[in-house]
Design a protein around this motif. Structure first.
Motif, PDB file in Angstrom:
ATOM      1  N   THR A  58      -5.951   7.816  15.842  1.00 35.52           N
ATOM      2  CA  THR A  58      -4.835   8.036  14.926  1.00 35.52           C
ATOM      3  C   THR A  58      -3.684   8.698  15.663  1.00 35.52           C
ATOM      4  OG1 THR A  58      -5.712  10.190  14.242  1.00 35.52           O
ATOM      5  CG2 THR A  58      -6.355   8.268  12.924  1.00 35.52           C
ATOM      6  N   PRO A  85       3.990  -2.453   7.941  1.00 39.10           N
ATOM      7  CA  PRO A  85       2.730  -1.864   8.406  1.00 39.10           C
ATOM      8  C   PRO A  85       2.099  -2.739   9.497  1.00 39.10           C
ATOM      9  CG  PRO A  85       2.796  -2.037   5.998  1.00 39.10           C
ATOM     10  CD  PRO A  85       3.945  -2.842   6.531  1.00 39.10           C
ATOM     11  N   PHE A  86       1.306  -2.098  10.312  1.00 40.17           N
ATOM     12  CA  PHE A  86       0.493  -2.751  11.330  1.00 40.17           C
ATOM     13  C   PHE A  86       1.316  -3.510  12.372  1.00 40.17           C
ATOM     14  CE2 PHE A  86      -2.250  -2.475   7.520  1.00 40.17           C
ATOM     15  CZ  PHE A  86      -3.082  -1.474   7.992  1.00 40.17           C
ATOM     16  N   GLU A 292       0.518   2.344  10.476  1.00 37.93           N
ATOM     17  CA  GLU A 292      -0.221   2.120   9.234  1.00 37.93           C
ATOM     18  C   GLU A 292       0.703   2.206   8.018  1.00 37.93           C
ATOM     19  OE1 GLU A 292      -4.631   3.216   7.664  1.00 37.93           O
ATOM     20  OE2 GLU A 292      -3.429   4.857   8.445  1.00 37.93           O
ATOM     21  N   ASP A 293       1.555   3.220   7.994  1.00 32.95           N
ATOM     22  CA  ASP A 293       2.548   3.310   6.914  1.00 32.95           C
ATOM     23  C   ASP A 293       3.780   4.041   7.441  1.00 32.95           C
ATOM     24  OD1 ASP A 293       0.549   5.813   5.175  1.00 32.95           O
ATOM     25  OD2 ASP A 293       1.730   5.980   6.995  1.00 32.95           O
TER      26      ASP A 293
END
Length: 940
Positions: A58, A85-86, A292-293
């Motif tokens: 992370t 995202p991603f 992720e966000d």
């Protein structure tokens, strides 16, 4: 660009041009958002303890967003529609820091950077030296007249290559919008009699792949000569605010009049004006993840905006993928057109396509009446052990048509009408395709033929179908095969002698067409046979108008014959001609759930089934035969962890975004530390600021229970002394090894490893921004790196802790602070060895009648021999051959072995000496390959 010599050049890059791309971290086309960074960047990855499951990496990356460029709702922003995202995000650091932003291979023409001479690799982890003119991708070549070093980049330029074409370029460095850059290179043309015009090129691209900034330096005319001098070229340009990637290198300033070869050396990209060329430092990866966000915040009355995208690595993506059973997963990996599993519930009126591409196929009857299909049948066979398949749970469909395998008209029949679902043969029969079906025919060798699957057109002769066709059937010899015919009526019968399949057991049948080789092929189970075909033997597009499973069916006239009866499953079609390897993979996944593959093969398979297309680094597993793949319904990370548990190894995503699998041998072969941490800098120890060891009972275990996954059998290892000292402490493990002995060995090893408490380090704080010598160490550390930590209490002996890195936690802020906190687990305190053949040679001649031998010391004879141990002299001569004899050891002192009796023959220096081998034809060297744990070989 001003540099801090005590701090690396740090690139913080985001890829708005990309999506997650199957978990791949692309090497090119990034935006450098380093100028927007605020506060504290963090990145963490690893696991807490060595027996725990690895956690997804992370990160947090606070960024200034006052202009709203990183706002997903900003339709006028430079990345509108591409803040998602991603998307890939990476942070990397160059040490030592230099103005040159290229990697070492690019900058030096291949002299530095570990790239071999020859063709340039375009792999993501390659040098990223690209070309738009050389059809084979360019080369690194040796040169005695290189501008610096001894190698150069060589790119072919064909005659007629257009102006603006890139002779040599890279898109690897991230671009900072609004930044001014300078590119410099040295170039020459080494093709005599030619001339070519080139210029240094700079181009940035928008997120929509349009040109944002285009610039070229002054044109240089390169006159070809084998001894051509180097020409300096450069260009300075400012990246457009909408830039989302750059390209820098050498471009053609005019179309090439003749084919030539251009060489490049001394390449530099830097921020600002040109400075003297310098070899860049190494670019070390710190983090490569996916956004992720995008949580945003507007403060100061809504005037100051920030955004803090959080990142996760590929493990987080893989954890969202639920795996199918092995067969379904293998089928899905080949992008099928349709998959009718025929596992539909009892009473179904149609069968569903599990691929989700085609309509349900209805159950239909001939005009002579029905003979119902039974859905929901359990998998069975004449041989209930070897005749079944285990790669999918079932159920299957049972056809009960009368007169199976006979050419009889007028009897009832029920079949599956693909025609009514809009399927009439392969989508394009002249293209590449494969059809596959699993079947069990329990009625003995057909009198005529049992037709499993057929497609045909409407043309007739004497009221019988006589046009284009494609049939999968069992013939009157019990062989599975196919018949094919073109629109001209030229038929080809393909029934290879691959065994009788009319035996009441399950078989997997294939038929495929490969237009590239003008062949059709038939496969049964793991064997296949191919035929050359002509165009009139292959149906043409649109010629097939009906398609059915269960009999030869004329759906227009509604008559049937050559019925199939028995069980069917997995009727599939693929838009490719499956390779032999693909056929074998499908068969093994269907037959025995991939039993027998090694742990690295199983791990790679899980990645493939999960749709992962990113980089991987998989070591060869020590478990060479796993049990059946039992991952159906599991997420991909859990399935991968099961493989790691079986191996006793490790897996993780490294700082570059590569999924790594490490065999258990990786740790027991790491016998020396890569780095030593302590306070004695003069002894090449590296300083740490905080060390928090823990005499940890978390993994204390003296009752170890290992469950063999495929059988449920439990293997136990206990340690009474540990139980008495610490009370019973249970460790359980699931191990999917096919060999029960390996399961017992796993239990015994875990007991030996964890029966006593061990010292772990919960925190080892390294501060490279305060101690710059730590930078190359911190940037090199990876999960699984062996390190040594020294503690020297006052008035007490030094404490040495041998450890493996398990967790890395980076913190870097906008004030220049950088800290890396490690968590480690203890290395095994005992060395390992393998039983190998003791062998060496005579260091001195030995005459007949002598009672001693002087041997050559070496790894394979490190242990002293016990009394009365038997040795062979000149064993290569063979048992009973004059000149070879067995001798008995009295005792050994160093390299001198005293014998119990005199030698019968004379031997020269260099003659072989070995222990008695179990097989007279064996050679002692054949066991040496496994003797790699340490320098000791044991003799008993």
């Amino acid at each position: 660009m001003a540099l801090n010599p005590a701090y690396p050049v740090v690139e913080t890059a985001w890829g708005p041009y990309w999506t997650c791309s199957g978990g791949e971290i692309p090497p090119d086309r990034y935006v450098d958002v380093g100028g927007r960074t605020l506060g504290q960047f963090t990145a963490q990855r690893g696991r807490q303890y060595e027996l725990d499951q690895v956690q997804a990496g992370t990160s947090t990356l606070p960024l200034s967003n006052t202009d709203g460029a990183l706002d997903p709702t900003n339709a006028a922003g430079p990345y509108a529609g591409h803040v998602l995202p991603f998307q890939p995000v990476r942070r990397r650091a160059q040490w030592p820091p230099t103005p040159n932003l290229l990697n070492q291979a690019q900058a030096t023409g291949g002299d530095v950077g570990g790239q071999p001479l020859g063709a340039l690799s375009t792999a993501d982890d390659g040098p990223r030296i690209l070309t738009g003119t050389d059809p084979v991708g360019g080369q690194l070549v040796a040169s005695g007249t290189a501008w610096q070093g001894g190698t150069v980049i060589a790119m072919a330029v064909p005659a007629g290559a257009a102006a603006g074409a890139w002779v040599c370029y890279t898109a690897q460095p991230a671009v900072r919008p609004g930044q001014t850059y300078t590119v410099q290179l040295r170039v020459r043309n080494v093709s005599p009699g030619t001339s070519v015009q080139v210029a240094a090129g700079f181009r940035t691209l928008t997120v929509e792949d349009a040109a944002a900034t285009t610039a070229a330096g002054t044109t240089a005319t390169l006159t070809g000569s084998a001894t051509a001098a180097w020409t300096y070229i450069e260009v300075t340009a400012t990246a457009d605010p909408a830039s989302s990637g750059l390209q820098v290198g050498v471009q053609l300033a005019a179309a090439a009049a003749a084919a030539c070869t251009v060489q490049v050396d001394g390449w530099q990209l830097e921020a600002g004006a040109a400075t003297d060329w310098v070899q860049p430092g190494v670019w070390y990866p710190i983090m490569a993840q996916f956004t992720e966000d995008w949580p945003a915040q507007w403060t100061n009355g809504g005037t100051y905006g920030t955004v803090t995208p959080t990142g996760v690595d590929a493990l987080a993506l893989l954890s969202q993928v639920t795996l199918d059973d092995p067969l379904s997963a293998e089928i899905k990996s080949h992008a099928p057109r349709f998959v009718y599993k025929l596992d539909d519930p009892s009473g179904s009126a149609a069968v569903a396509d599990s691929a989700g591409n085609c309509q349900p196929v209805p159950v239909a009857n001939s005009k002579y009446g029905p003979s119902p299909i039974t859905f929901g049948t359990e998998i069975t066979a004449a041989d209930t052990v070897n005749g079944i398949f285990t790669g999918a749970p079932g159920p299957v469909a049972t056809f009960t048509n009368p007169n199976p395998g006979q050419s009889i008209f007028g009897s009832a029949c029920t079949y599956l009408s693909l025609t009514q679902a809009g399927i009439t043969g392969p989508a394009d029969p002249t293209a590449a395709w494969t059809r596959m079906v699993a079947f069990r025919y329990p009625y003995g060798t057909p009198a005529g033929a049992a037709e499993i699957w057929m497609a045909a057109d409407n043309r007739r002769a004497n009221n019988i179908l006589a046009g284009a066709l494609l049939i999968l059937a069992i013939n009157d010899s019990g062989e599975f095969g196919a018949a094919t015919g073109g629109t001209g009526g030229q038929n080809l019968q393909m029934f290879p002698p691959l065994g009788n399949v009319a035996d009441g057991n399950w078989h997997l049948g294939f038929v495929g067409h490969d237009p590239d080789t003008a062949t059709m092929w038939v496969g049964v189970d793991s064997a296949s046979w191919e035929w050359n075909v002509t165009a009139d033997q292959v149906p043409t597009p649109g010629s097939l108008t009906m398609d059915s499973i269960g009999a030869f069916v004329d759906e227009k006239a509604r008559y049937t014959y050559a019925h199939f009866a028995g069980d069917l499953a997995f009727a599939c079609e693929f838009p490719v001609s499956l390779s032999v390897t693909a056929q074998e993979d499908l068969y093994r996944s269907w037959k025995n759930s991939l039993t027998g593959e090694s742990t690295d093969e199983r791990y790679a398979r899980i990645l493939r089934y999960a749709g992962y297309t990113g980089p991987s680094d998989l070591q060869t597993g020590q478990t060479t035969a796993m049990g059946p793949a039992d991952f159906g319904g599991q997420d991909a990370v859990t399935a991968a962890q099961g493989v790691v548990d079986t191996e006793g190894g490790a897996h993780y995503v490294d700082g570059a975004g590569t999924v790594a699998f490490r065999a258990r041998s990786a740790r027991y072969n790491a016998t020396t530390p890569a780095f030593v941490f302590g306070e004695r800098l003069e002894a090449d120890e590296y300083p740490y600021e905080d060390c928090q060891p823990d005499y940890d009972s978390t993994h204390l275990g003296n009752v170890v229970q290992v469950t063999q996954t495929g059988t449920g059998q439990v293997f136990t290892a206990t340690d009474p002394a540990s139980i008495a000292a610490y009370f019973p402490r249970t460790i359980t493990r699931d191990v999917n090894a096919a060999d029960p002995n390996e399961c017992q060995d796993a239990a015994s090893y875990i007991r030996s490893r964890y029966k006593d408490p061990a010292m772990r380090i919960g925190t080892l704080r390294l501060h490279p921004s305060a101690h710059p010598a730590l930078w190359p160490v911190c940037l090199t550390l990876e999960q699984g790196t062996r390190v040594r930590v020294m503690r020297r209490p006052l008035g007490a002996p030094a404490i040495t802790l041998e450890q493996f890195v398990e967790n890395l936690n980076w913190t870097m802020d906008d004030r220049g602070e950088a800290v890396l906190v490690l968590q480690t687990s203890p290395a095994d305190t005992t060395p390992y060895g393998v039983i190998s053949a003791w062998h060496t040679t005579l260091a001195l001649p030995a005459a007949a009648g002598a009672t001693s031998l002087t041997i050559t010391p070496g790894q394979t004879c490190a242990s002293l021999l016990p009394p009365h141990y038997t040795l062979w002299l000149a064993p290569e001569l063979g048992l009973g051959t004059p000149g070879r004899e067995a001798v008995s050891v009295l005792h050994q002192v160093g390299d001198v072995i005293t014998l119990n009796s005199p030698l019968q023959h004379s031997y020269a220096a260099g003659e072989s000496v070995t222990e008695a081998l179990p097989d007279d034809t064996a050679t002692p060297e054949q066991w040496d390959g496994s003797s790699t744990f340490d320098s000791t070989a044991f003799t008993y």
